[in-house]
Design an enzyme around this catalytic site. Structure first.
Site, PDB file in Angstrom:
ATOM      1  N   ASN A   1     -16.596   2.523   7.613  1.00 42.39           N
ATOM      2  CA  ASN A   1     -16.051   3.213   8.782  1.00 42.39           C
ATOM      3  C   ASN A   1     -16.932   4.416   9.109  1.00 42.39           C
ATOM      4  O   ASN A   1     -17.919   4.677   8.418  1.00 42.39           O
ATOM      5  CB  ASN A   1     -14.592   3.627   8.537  1.00 42.39           C
ATOM      6  CG  ASN A   1     -14.485   4.537   7.328  1.00 42.39           C
ATOM      7  OD1 ASN A   1     -14.999   5.649   7.321  1.00 42.39           O
ATOM      8  ND2 ASN A   1     -13.832   4.050   6.279  1.00 42.39           N
TER       9      ASN A   1
ATOM     10  N   ASP B   1      -8.907   0.236   3.448  1.00 44.49           N
ATOM     11  CA  ASP B   1      -7.628  -0.284   2.953  1.00 44.49           C
ATOM     12  C   ASP B   1      -7.792  -1.689   2.366  1.00 44.49           C
ATOM     13  O   ASP B   1      -7.011  -2.098   1.515  1.00 44.49           O
ATOM     14  CB  ASP B   1      -6.599  -0.303   4.088  1.00 44.49           C
ATOM     15  CG  ASP B   1      -6.150   1.110   4.453  1.00 44.49           C
ATOM     16  OD1 ASP B   1      -6.114   1.957   3.544  1.00 44.49           O
ATOM     17  OD2 ASP B   1      -5.862   1.362   5.638  1.00 44.49           O
TER      18      ASP B   1
ATOM     19  N   LYS C   1     -27.398 -13.702   0.851  1.00 46.62           N
ATOM     20  CA  LYS C   1     -27.160 -13.304   2.240  1.00 46.62           C
ATOM     21  C   LYS C   1     -26.493 -14.467   2.996  1.00 46.62           C
ATOM     22  O   LYS C   1     -26.967 -15.610   2.919  1.00 46.62           O
ATOM     23  CB  LYS C   1     -28.504 -12.955   2.870  1.00 46.62           C
ATOM     24  CG  LYS C   1     -28.393 -12.276   4.188  1.00 46.62           C
ATOM     25  CD  LYS C   1     -29.767 -11.856   4.694  1.00 46.62           C
ATOM     26  CE  LYS C   1     -29.669 -11.490   6.152  1.00 46.62           C
ATOM     27  NZ  LYS C   1     -30.872 -11.796   6.886  1.00 46.62           N
TER      28      LYS C   1
ATOM     29  N   PRO D   1      -6.580  -0.484  -3.909  1.00 50.06           N
ATOM     30  CA  PRO D   1      -5.579   0.450  -4.452  1.00 50.06           C
ATOM     31  C   PRO D   1      -5.574   1.727  -3.631  1.00 50.06           C
ATOM     32  O   PRO D   1      -6.602   2.114  -3.062  1.00 50.06           O
ATOM     33  CB  PRO D   1      -6.091   0.729  -5.875  1.00 50.06           C
ATOM     34  CG  PRO D   1      -7.534   0.361  -5.863  1.00 50.06           C
ATOM     35  CD  PRO D   1      -7.709  -0.694  -4.821  1.00 50.06           C
ATOM     36  N   ASP D   2      -4.405   2.372  -3.536  1.00 50.62           N
ATOM     37  CA  ASP D   2      -4.318   3.675  -2.861  1.00 50.62           C
ATOM     38  C   ASP D   2      -4.596   4.742  -3.926  1.00 50.62           C
ATOM     39  O   ASP D   2      -3.746   5.033  -4.770  1.00 50.62           O
ATOM     40  CB  ASP D   2      -2.931   3.840  -2.234  1.00 50.62           C
ATOM     41  CG  ASP D   2      -2.870   5.073  -1.347  1.00 50.62           C
ATOM     42  OD1 ASP D   2      -3.403   6.140  -1.763  1.00 50.62           O
ATOM     43  OD2 ASP D   2      -2.316   4.978  -0.238  1.00 50.62           O
ATOM     44  N   ILE D   3      -5.781   5.294  -3.878  1.00 48.94           N
ATOM     45  CA  ILE D   3      -6.225   6.211  -4.938  1.00 48.94           C
ATOM     46  C   ILE D   3      -5.336   7.453  -4.985  1.00 48.94           C
ATOM     47  O   ILE D   3      -4.870   7.877  -6.045  1.00 48.94           O
ATOM     48  CB  ILE D   3      -7.703   6.624  -4.698  1.00 48.94           C
ATOM     49  CG1 ILE D   3      -8.588   5.372  -4.633  1.00 48.94           C
ATOM     50  CG2 ILE D   3      -8.178   7.589  -5.792  1.00 48.94           C
ATOM     51  CD1 ILE D   3      -9.994   5.621  -4.132  1.00 48.94           C
TER      52      ILE D   3
ATOM     53  N   LYS E   1       3.454  10.169   5.390  1.00 42.58           N
ATOM     54  CA  LYS E   1       2.530   9.953   4.268  1.00 42.58           C
ATOM     55  C   LYS E   1       2.776  10.973   3.159  1.00 42.58           C
ATOM     56  O   LYS E   1       2.689  10.655   1.974  1.00 42.58           O
ATOM     57  CB  LYS E   1       1.075  10.047   4.756  1.00 42.58           C
ATOM     58  CG  LYS E   1       0.659   8.815   5.543  1.00 42.58           C
ATOM     59  CD  LYS E   1      -0.735   8.897   6.150  1.00 42.58           C
ATOM     60  CE  LYS E   1      -0.924   7.680   7.068  1.00 42.58           C
ATOM     61  NZ  LYS E   1      -2.234   7.597   7.692  1.00 42.58           N
TER      62      LYS E   1
ATOM     63  N   LYS F   1       3.852   9.394  -0.376  1.00 39.50           N
ATOM     64  CA  LYS F   1       2.921   9.489  -1.507  1.00 39.50           C
ATOM     65  C   LYS F   1       3.237  10.671  -2.427  1.00 39.50           C
ATOM     66  O   LYS F   1       2.499  10.948  -3.365  1.00 39.50           O
ATOM     67  CB  LYS F   1       1.480   9.613  -0.985  1.00 39.50           C
ATOM     68  CG  LYS F   1       1.002   8.399  -0.186  1.00 39.50           C
ATOM     69  CD  LYS F   1      -0.517   8.415   0.025  1.00 39.50           C
ATOM     70  CE  LYS F   1      -0.921   7.377   1.065  1.00 39.50           C
ATOM     71  NZ  LYS F   1      -2.372   7.257   1.227  1.00 39.50           N
TER      72      LYS F   1
END
Ligand code: CTP
Length: 400
Positions: A210, A279, A289, A305-307, A337, A341
């Site tokens: 991103n 994500d 390739k 995983p959501d660190i 959030k 979290k």
């Protein structure tokens, strides 16, 4: 940034070739809002003339102990009264020797002895002079006397040799000087941060990523160092220089980032998840390739995983801070959030206000509500966020 607004800095320039960098330092200080009084030694004036410093500061340069401008003949005392700091850059081996023994035979050395403000020196000399036992002794003595020694750096020297002894660059001196003037509100605290994007490989040359630049995370790492924290930064692939004083670990994928965080998290006081972690990752990473040929291609992705959530769920979790970059309904998503979290703080911003650029406009969401920080340069915003983290930690400590 006007980070030196309202501050007066006394800059001593002694006789080394690095004196040319002092001219650039003066320019940066003036640009940052400082008033600069330059004190030039006789040897310093052999390298850069007083007219250069005078033009850059808009003020007369000080050279003589008996300057007529001070009615009371007390230039050696009055110049540092009310100054934020006295910085000697460059500081030659000879000047460090004088200073460590308390000699006062010219204006600058006398000012150092009679000062009423912090003293910093930026050594600049040939590597053999720097390594000489006499210089080592003098530098150790200055450190013990409370003088802050900035650098020197390693690298190519004017004499053609390579080694330790180069004066730090002007921008580095500016940063160190700024940091030295800050209250050490995170002294003794350890801060772990993630920053940048992650890169989820598809094949040896392609992947999903991103547009996160990493600037916000790197600015936060720098802001934490400025207030005395011991900082580790786990960085995804970004093209940014490591802030001085920060321990950096480079990773590519979310899984690597998670492993690096989990290896480091024990004993940390604060964790800040700034990274834009992917994500999802491709289920298959092709060994070779991937060749074109088909009209369409379907990618199968697995959730990463959501660190941040994993760190916040640890039994002995550090104070956790998350980021929420949203395109709409910022307050609702950011607060959601924070609660989901179990975070102490969420820094929310609208992507159209910050991603990739040098400035940012953020709102801080904590248990007490929302706090808007004024839009500013990312370094300035980072300092505001760190101040808020410190306040929240002090509050929770007070309640404990
Ligand atoms: N984060 C993380 N690990 C992930 C995903 C996010 O540590 N796998 C952290 C980010 O560093 C950031 C915060 O979680 O601090 C972002 O929260 P998240 O809800 O995951 O944001 P998005 O991925 O943008 O979520 P969504 O797409 O649902 O808005």
């Amino acid at each position: 940034m006007n980070e030196f607004q309202g501050k007066r800095i006394v800059l001593g320039v002694t006789g080394g070739v690095a004196a040319y960098k002092a001219a650039e330092l003066v320019r940066l200080l003036v640009k940052a809002g400082a008033e600069v009084d330059v004190v030039l030694t006789a040897a310093g004036a052999q390298f850069v003339g007083a007219a250069t410093f005078q033009a850059l500061t808009g003020r007369r340069v000080w050279q003589a102990l008996w300057d007529e401008r001070m009615d009371n003949g007390m230039a050696h005392i009055d110049l540092t009264r009310g100054a934020a700091a006295l910085l000697v850059a460059p500081a030659t081996a000879d000047f460090l020797a004088k200073l460590s023994h308390g000699f006062a035979d010219d204006l600058l050395s006398t000012l150092c002895l009679a000062r009423d403000c912090p003293l910093l020196v930026a050594p600049a000399m040939n590597r053999q002079m720097w390594e000489n036992p006499a210089t080592r002794r003098n530098v150790a003595q200055l450190g013990a006397d409370g003088v802050r020694v900035l650098g020197p750096a390693h690298g190519e020297q004017a004499c053609g040799e390579v080694g330790d002894g180069r004066m730090l660059e002007a921008a580095e001196l500016l940063d160190d000087l700024y940091a030295s003037l800050q209250a050490k509100t995170l002294s003794g605290k350890r801060v772990l941060l993630t920053a940048g994007p992650t890169f989820e490989a598809l094949d040896p040359v392609r992947g999903l990523t991103n547009s996160s630049s990493g600037k916000m995370g790197f600015s936060l790492a720098r802001a934490c160092v400025e207030v005395g924290a011991e900082v580790t930064l786990i960085a995804g692939p970004v093209a940014l220089a490591t802030p001085r004083g920060v321990r950096r670990v480079d990773v590519q994928s979310a899984l690597q980032m998670r492993d690096a965080v989990m290896r480091t998290v024990s004993g940390q006081d604060v964790f800040v998840g700034v990274a834009a972690v992917a994500d999802y990752r491709p289920r298959q990473v092709a060994a070779d390739k991937v060749k074109k040929g088909t009209a369409s291609l379907v990618l199968e992705l697995d959730a990463n995983p959501d660190i941040l959530a994993e760190v916040a769920a640890l039994p002995d979790a550090p104070f956790c801070v998350g980021f929420a970059a949203e395109s709409r309904d910022l307050a609702m998503y950011a607060e959601g959030k924070r609660v989901a979290k179990k975070l102490g703080l969420v820094v929310g911003n609208l992507v159209q206000d910050g991603l990739g650029g040098d400035t940012n406009a953020v709102t801080l969401f904590d248990a007490a509500g929302a706090h808007v920080l004024p839009p500013a340069d990312k370094v300035e915003v980072a300092r505001g966020i760190v101040a808020h983290i410190v306040a929240l930690m002090e509050k929770s400590h007070g309640q404990a």
